[in-house]
Design an enzyme around this catalytic site. Structure first.
Site, PDB file in Angstrom:
ATOM      1  N   GLN A   1      -7.005   0.233 -10.804  1.00 51.26           N
ATOM      2  CA  GLN A   1      -8.139   0.383  -9.894  1.00 51.26           C
ATOM      3  C   GLN A   1      -8.604   1.838  -9.878  1.00 51.26           C
ATOM      4  OE1 GLN A   1      -7.103  -0.023  -5.739  1.00 51.26           O
ATOM      5  NE2 GLN A   1      -5.071   0.842  -6.059  1.00 51.26           N
TER       6      GLN A   1
ATOM      7  N   ASP B   1      -0.724   5.526  -6.636  1.00 52.48           N
ATOM      8  CA  ASP B   1      -1.833   6.467  -6.810  1.00 52.48           C
ATOM      9  C   ASP B   1      -1.372   7.572  -7.753  1.00 52.48           C
ATOM     10  OD1 ASP B   1      -3.529   5.178  -4.986  1.00 52.48           O
ATOM     11  OD2 ASP B   1      -2.632   6.220  -3.291  1.00 52.48           O
TER      12      ASP B   1
ATOM     13  N   HIS C   1       0.824  -1.206   0.000  1.00 51.27           N
ATOM     14  CA  HIS C   1       0.000   0.000   0.000  1.00 51.27           C
ATOM     15  C   HIS C   1       0.859   1.257   0.000  1.00 51.27           C
ATOM     16  CE1 HIS C   1      -2.874   2.847   2.206  1.00 51.27           C
ATOM     17  NE2 HIS C   1      -3.436   2.599   1.030  1.00 51.27           N
ATOM     18  N   ARG C   2       0.832   1.980  -1.113  1.00 53.94           N
ATOM     19  CA  ARG C   2       1.659   3.178  -1.302  1.00 53.94           C
ATOM     20  C   ARG C   2       3.140   2.849  -1.120  1.00 53.94           C
ATOM     21  NH1 ARG C   2      -2.049   7.482   2.268  1.00 53.94           N
ATOM     22  NH2 ARG C   2      -4.039   6.502   1.730  1.00 53.94           N
TER      23      ARG C   2
ATOM     24  N   GLU D   1       1.704  -0.517  -5.341  1.00 57.35           N
ATOM     25  CA  GLU D   1       0.514   0.304  -5.548  1.00 57.35           C
ATOM     26  C   GLU D   1       0.923   1.746  -5.816  1.00 57.35           C
ATOM     27  OE1 GLU D   1      -3.644   1.833  -3.564  1.00 57.35           O
ATOM     28  OE2 GLU D   1      -1.801   1.758  -2.417  1.00 57.35           O
TER      29      GLU D   1
ATOM     30  N   GLU E   1      -3.801   3.260  -9.448  1.00 64.74           N
ATOM     31  CA  GLU E   1      -5.113   3.884  -9.244  1.00 64.74           C
ATOM     32  C   GLU E   1      -5.201   5.229  -9.945  1.00 64.74           C
ATOM     33  OE1 GLU E   1      -8.109   5.639  -5.793  1.00 64.74           O
ATOM     34  OE2 GLU E   1      -6.368   4.433  -5.208  1.00 64.74           O
TER      35      GLU E   1
ATOM     36  N   HIS F   1      -0.993  10.358  -3.337  1.00 65.30           N
ATOM     37  CA  HIS F   1      -2.337   9.979  -2.935  1.00 65.30           C
ATOM     38  C   HIS F   1      -3.289  11.158  -2.943  1.00 65.30           C
ATOM     39  CE1 HIS F   1      -5.622   9.229  -0.045  1.00 65.30           C
ATOM     40  NE2 HIS F   1      -5.572   7.987  -0.524  1.00 65.30           N
TER      41      HIS F   1
END
Length: 303
Positions: A188, A72, A43-44, A70, A152, A85
């Site tokens: 995503q 963003d 995550h990140r 991941e 994302e 993010h």
């Protein structure tokens, strides 16, 4: 082998039954965790131990068993895709303002790492000072087309042609055509419109619909059917879901990758419920939990 007690035997049998119902996308993934059937999404990056969405965080995520990086995405004033993010640079840099109002040159002058040392002194590292905000292209250049990316599209309605720019970079770095036996990229978004647009432009890229619930999660057969038209899975916030929710999603044929799970007990519950992957700030912890889960399954299979 010493026989298990009846309670433990029952638990392991239940685990095995749940596991056999899973047909996850991650079976197609070429990763360091090929002995498992679960995606471990850093995550990140390994954001529990390094400044989120920096090269340092992504590198650490790979080292501690993250099978996917991941990323963003936001877009600068001059049209560059960068890893961040928030829509503003305020929280994770020493600057202020919306990404869309700042040029890439201006963003590159910001310090994207020192804030982490101040907020998490137990993990502080001198090397984190003055880290840059990376562009998506720099991330691809660093990790190559054998790495796995979970990308994302953030706030895509605010960024014109974000999807086209993303797909163009994926093509340039051969991430949509390289090695047909694996899925090196999953995209995503909370925006179904963004995902549907990507699916129309390239129907071969696996897509995951992000979902956010404020209370107990509920999803209808109609909603699941609509999502299946363009996506291979869903990613709800873990605190709002339960086993029934997971089983319903799995029975519909969708993968399920809840976010963000950092607690050992919650990881164990997620596996027992039948999730096919998780987002976590601590990939190493999840890998350890997963190893225990797999050993239990092996024991159950030998009984």
């Amino acid at each position: 082998m010493k026989r298990l007690g009846p309670v433990l035997l029952f638990i392991t049998i239940v685990v095995l039954m749940i596991y056999k119902l899973q047909i996850p996308l991650s079976q197609q993934v070429n990763s360091s965790n090929s002995n498992t059937n679960h995606l471990i999404v850093a995550h990140r990056g390994a954001s529990g131990y390094a400044p989120e969405h920096t090269i340092a965080s992504y590198e650490l995520g790979e080292k501690v068993n993250g099978s996917y990086i991941e990323i963003d995405l936001q877009m600068t004033k001059d049209g560059h895709l960068v890893a961040m993010h928030d829509e503003t640079v305020d929280r994770t840099t020493n600057g202020t303002g919306f990404v869309k109002d700042i040029t890439l040159d201006e963003i590159k002058k910001l310090d994207a790492g020192s804030w982490f040392n101040d907020m998490y002194p137990e993990y502080a590292n001198e090397a984190f000072k003055e880290l840059e905000v990376p562009t998506l292209e720099e991330i691809f250049q660093t990790f190559g087309n054998d790495a796995n990316y979970y990308i994302e599209t953030k706030s895509p309605i605010k960024y014109r042609n974000m999807e086209e720019k993303l797909l163009e970079l994926l093509d340039i770095y051969q991430l949509t055509s390289h090695n047909d036996d694996t899925n090196h990229v999953i995209i995503q978004s909370f925006s179904s419109e963004s995902l549907e647009k990507i699916h129309e432009l390239n129907p071969n890229i696996p897509l995951v619909q992000l979902l956010a619930y404020t209370g107990k999660a509920s999803i209808s057969d109609k909603q699941l059917a609509a999502i299946k038209k363009y996506a291979i899975g869903i990613a709800p916030n873990f605190p709002s879901i339960n086993q029934a929710y997971v089983e319903k999603a799995r029975k519909s044929g969708l993968d399920i990758h809840p976010y963000t799970i950092n607690d050992k007990e919650e990881m164990e519950n997620a596996l027992l419920w039948g999730v096919t992957g998780v987002f976590t700030n601590d990939p190493e912890l999840f890998q350890n939990v997963l190893n225990t889960y797999n050993r239990m399954e092996n024991v159950a299979g030998k009984e």
